[in-house]
Design a protein around this motif. Structure first.
Motif, PDB file in Angstrom:
ATOM      1  N   CYS A  33       0.711  -1.478  -0.202  1.00  0.00           N
ATOM      2  CA  CYS A  33      -0.562  -0.295  -0.135  1.00  0.00           C
ATOM      3  C   CYS A  33       0.846   1.583   0.019  1.00  0.00           C
ATOM      4  O   CYS A  33       2.046   1.407   0.333  1.00  0.00           O
ATOM      5  CB  CYS A  33      -1.320  -0.335   1.161  1.00  0.00           C
ATOM      6  N   LEU A  34       0.267   1.771  -0.847  1.00  0.00           N
ATOM      7  CA  LEU A  34       1.172   3.581  -0.434  1.00  0.00           C
ATOM      8  C   LEU A  34       0.497   4.355   0.260  1.00  0.00           C
ATOM      9  O   LEU A  34      -0.590   4.423  -0.274  1.00  0.00           O
ATOM     10  CB  LEU A  34       1.328   4.448  -2.388  1.00  0.00           C
ATOM     11  N   GLY A  35       0.490   5.439   1.194  1.00  0.00           N
ATOM     12  CA  GLY A  35       0.340   6.372   1.511  1.00  0.00           C
ATOM     13  C   GLY A  35       0.498   7.763   1.011  1.00  0.00           C
ATOM     14  O   GLY A  35       1.724   7.800   1.002  1.00  0.00           O
ATOM     15  N   TRP A  36      -0.480   8.709   2.117  1.00  0.00           N
ATOM     16  CA  TRP A  36      -0.007  10.182   1.688  1.00  0.00           C
ATOM     17  C   TRP A  36      -0.039  10.673   3.182  1.00  0.00           C
ATOM     18  O   TRP A  36      -0.706  10.298   3.725  1.00  0.00           O
ATOM     19  CB  TRP A  36      -0.710  10.708   0.817  1.00  0.00           C
ATOM     20  N   PHE A  37       0.182  11.222   4.043  1.00  0.00           N
ATOM     21  CA  PHE A  37       0.333  11.604   4.988  1.00  0.00           C
ATOM     22  C   PHE A  37       0.856  13.101   5.110  1.00  0.00           C
ATOM     23  O   PHE A  37       1.877  14.070   3.905  1.00  0.00           O
ATOM     24  CB  PHE A  37       1.760  10.992   5.636  1.00  0.00           C
ATOM     25  N   ARG A  38       0.312  14.421   5.980  1.00  0.00           N
ATOM     26  CA  ARG A  38       0.643  15.513   5.847  1.00  0.00           C
ATOM     27  C   ARG A  38       1.636  15.845   7.484  1.00  0.00           C
ATOM     28  O   ARG A  38       1.046  15.500   8.471  1.00  0.00           O
ATOM     29  CB  ARG A  38      -0.145  16.455   6.015  1.00  0.00           C
ATOM     30  N   GLN A  39       2.304  16.815   7.488  1.00  0.00           N
ATOM     31  CA  GLN A  39       2.776  17.138   8.721  1.00  0.00           C
ATOM     32  C   GLN A  39       2.646  18.438   8.640  1.00  0.00           C
ATOM     33  O   GLN A  39       3.690  19.001   8.149  1.00  0.00           O
ATOM     34  CB  GLN A  39       4.177  16.221   9.598  1.00  0.00           C
ATOM     35  N   THR A  40       2.239  19.230   9.493  1.00  0.00           N
ATOM     36  CA  THR A  40       2.234  20.883  10.235  1.00  0.00           C
ATOM     37  C   THR A  40       3.133  20.863  11.778  1.00  0.00           C
ATOM     38  O   THR A  40       3.158  19.941  12.316  1.00  0.00           O
ATOM     39  CB  THR A  40       1.074  21.968  10.187  1.00  0.00           C
ATOM     40  N   PRO A  41       4.071  21.830  11.401  1.00  0.00           N
ATOM     41  CA  PRO A  41       4.947  22.150  12.531  1.00  0.00           C
ATOM     42  C   PRO A  41       3.740  22.267  13.690  1.00  0.00           C
ATOM     43  O   PRO A  41       2.306  23.077  14.401  1.00  0.00           O
ATOM     44  CB  PRO A  41       5.331  23.540  12.840  1.00  0.00           C
ATOM     45  N   GLY A  42       4.212  21.702  15.599  1.00  0.00           N
ATOM     46  CA  GLY A  42       3.243  21.058  16.860  1.00  0.00           C
ATOM     47  C   GLY A  42       1.684  20.546  15.842  1.00  0.00           C
ATOM     48  O   GLY A  42       1.747  20.104  16.914  1.00  0.00           O
ATOM     49  N   LYS A  43       1.896  19.879  15.128  1.00  0.00           N
ATOM     50  CA  LYS A  43       0.770  18.659  14.559  1.00  0.00           C
ATOM     51  C   LYS A  43       1.277  17.524  14.925  1.00  0.00           C
ATOM     52  O   LYS A  43       2.350  17.129  14.023  1.00  0.00           O
ATOM     53  CB  LYS A  43       0.124  19.423  14.148  1.00  0.00           C
ATOM     54  N   GLU A  44       0.877  16.452  15.076  1.00  0.00           N
ATOM     55  CA  GLU A  44       0.933  15.292  14.667  1.00  0.00           C
ATOM     56  C   GLU A  44       0.724  14.999  13.039  1.00  0.00           C
ATOM     57  O   GLU A  44       0.335  15.579  12.535  1.00  0.00           O
ATOM     58  CB  GLU A  44       0.439  13.673  15.419  1.00  0.00           C
ATOM     59  N   ARG A  45       2.089  13.796  12.798  1.00  0.00           N
ATOM     60  CA  ARG A  45       1.292  13.435  11.632  1.00  0.00           C
ATOM     61  C   ARG A  45       0.452  12.699  11.137  1.00  0.00           C
ATOM     62  O   ARG A  45      -0.383  11.965  11.925  1.00  0.00           O
ATOM     63  CB  ARG A  45       2.656  12.675  10.896  1.00  0.00           C
ATOM     64  N   GLU A  46      -0.367  13.449  10.030  1.00  0.00           N
ATOM     65  CA  GLU A  46      -1.698  12.499   9.863  1.00  0.00           C
ATOM     66  C   GLU A  46      -1.561  11.656   8.320  1.00  0.00           C
ATOM     67  O   GLU A  46      -1.177  12.932   7.292  1.00  0.00           O
ATOM     68  CB  GLU A  46      -2.767  13.596   9.938  1.00  0.00           C
ATOM     69  N   GLY A  47      -2.380  10.854   8.199  1.00  0.00           N
ATOM     70  CA  GLY A  47      -3.095  10.142   7.059  1.00  0.00           C
ATOM     71  C   GLY A  47      -3.751  10.767   6.199  1.00  0.00           C
ATOM     72  O   GLY A  47      -5.090  11.834   7.039  1.00  0.00           O
ATOM     73  N   VAL A  48      -3.510  10.952   4.781  1.00  0.00           N
ATOM     74  CA  VAL A  48      -4.564  11.501   3.931  1.00  0.00           C
ATOM     75  C   VAL A  48      -5.186  10.857   3.178  1.00  0.00           C
ATOM     76  O   VAL A  48      -6.457  11.576   2.390  1.00  0.00           O
ATOM     77  CB  VAL A  48      -3.598  12.663   3.232  1.00  0.00           C
ATOM     78  N   ALA A  49      -4.419  10.075   2.651  1.00  0.00           N
ATOM     79  CA  ALA A  49      -5.053   8.821   1.492  1.00  0.00           C
ATOM     80  C   ALA A  49      -4.041   8.015   1.589  1.00  0.00           C
ATOM     81  O   ALA A  49      -2.628   8.522   1.407  1.00  0.00           O
ATOM     82  CB  ALA A  49      -6.030   9.585   0.367  1.00  0.00           C
ATOM     83  N   THR A  50      -4.897   6.709   0.899  1.00  0.00           N
ATOM     84  CA  THR A  50      -3.718   5.417   1.317  1.00  0.00           C
ATOM     85  C   THR A  50      -4.274   4.938  -0.739  1.00  0.00           C
ATOM     86  O   THR A  50      -5.378   4.931  -0.476  1.00  0.00           O
ATOM     87  CB  THR A  50      -4.008   4.921   1.664  1.00  0.00           C
ATOM     88  N   ILE A  51      -3.353   3.569  -0.838  1.00  0.00           N
ATOM     89  CA  ILE A  51      -4.403   3.284  -2.095  1.00  0.00           C
ATOM     90  C   ILE A  51      -3.207   2.645  -2.528  1.00  0.00           C
ATOM     91  O   ILE A  51      -2.248   1.932  -1.969  1.00  0.00           O
ATOM     92  CB  ILE A  51      -4.328   4.106  -3.662  1.00  0.00           C
ATOM     93  N   ASN A  52      -4.358   0.646  -2.254  1.00  0.00           N
ATOM     94  CA  ASN A  52      -3.643  -0.338  -2.797  1.00  0.00           C
ATOM     95  C   ASN A  52      -3.431  -0.496  -3.982  1.00  0.00           C
ATOM     96  O   ASN A  52      -4.194  -0.457  -4.856  1.00  0.00           O
ATOM     97  CB  ASN A  52      -4.750  -1.523  -2.259  1.00  0.00           C
ATOM     98  N   ARG A  53      -2.029  -1.129  -3.911  1.00  0.00           N
ATOM     99  CA  ARG A  53      -0.941  -0.429  -5.044  1.00  0.00           C
ATOM    100  C   ARG A  53      -1.659  -1.896  -6.460  1.00  0.00           C
ATOM    101  O   ARG A  53      -1.722  -1.644  -7.626  1.00  0.00           O
ATOM    102  CB  ARG A  53       0.210  -1.231  -5.081  1.00  0.00           C
ATOM    103  N   ASP A  54      -2.007  -2.643  -5.420  1.00  0.00           N
ATOM    104  CA  ASP A  54      -2.690  -4.209  -6.438  1.00  0.00           C
ATOM    105  C   ASP A  54      -4.028  -4.460  -6.787  1.00  0.00           C
ATOM    106  O   ASP A  54      -4.447  -4.057  -8.262  1.00  0.00           O
ATOM    107  CB  ASP A  54      -2.030  -5.587  -5.446  1.00  0.00           C
ATOM    108  N   GLU A  55      -4.902  -3.517  -5.722  1.00  0.00           N
ATOM    109  CA  GLU A  55      -6.194  -3.792  -6.126  1.00  0.00           C
ATOM    110  C   GLU A  55      -6.761  -2.204  -6.608  1.00  0.00           C
ATOM    111  O   GLU A  55      -7.832  -2.559  -7.534  1.00  0.00           O
ATOM    112  CB  GLU A  55      -6.946  -4.446  -4.868  1.00  0.00           C
TER     113      GLU A  55
END
Length: 130
Positions: A33-55
């Protein structure tokens, strides 16, 4: 050795669009799986979107659903994050990550940075001005 290289970040006004790319290489088997995450100063890294590479199945955070689209090219070597209707709260460094989909499924953690993803890219900055 899996490598992930993000590109496409930049500055845009609120309401605008950007497309991020994550070029990946080194996978020796299926099941990732490939995921996109984002992070801003002072905040925890959060998940944005993920895709299953096969399906091709996808997962979205509620805050971006309907505005962001995760996809991949036909060769399955690049994952994209199309971001529309951008808001100032979308600011941050965006990271691409890869991990076994089976491991993510065990904890239903397709959008969570924990447990830790196996590989991470270097990140690309997104700035959205109001």
């Amino acid at each position: 050795q899996v490598q992930l290289v993000e590109s496409g970040g930049g500055s845009v006004q609120a309401g605008g669009s950007l497309r991020l790319s994550c070029a990946h290489s080194g996978f020796t088997r299926d099941g990732y799986c490939l995921g996109w995450f984002r992070q801003t100063p002072g905040k925890e890294r959060e998940g944005v979107a993920t895709i299953n590479r096969d399906e091709g199945s996808t997962y979205y955070a509620p805050s971006v659903k309907g505005r962001f689209t995760v996809s991949q090219d036909n060769d399955k070597t690049t994952v994209y994050l199309q971001m529309n209707s951008l808001k100032p709260e979308d600011n941050g460094i965006y990271y691409c990550a890869a991990d076994s989909c089976e491991i993510r499924a065990l904890s239903d953690a397709f959008l969570s940075p924990t447990p830790g993803w196996a590989w991470w890219g270097q990140g690309t900055q997104v700035n959205v001005s109001s």
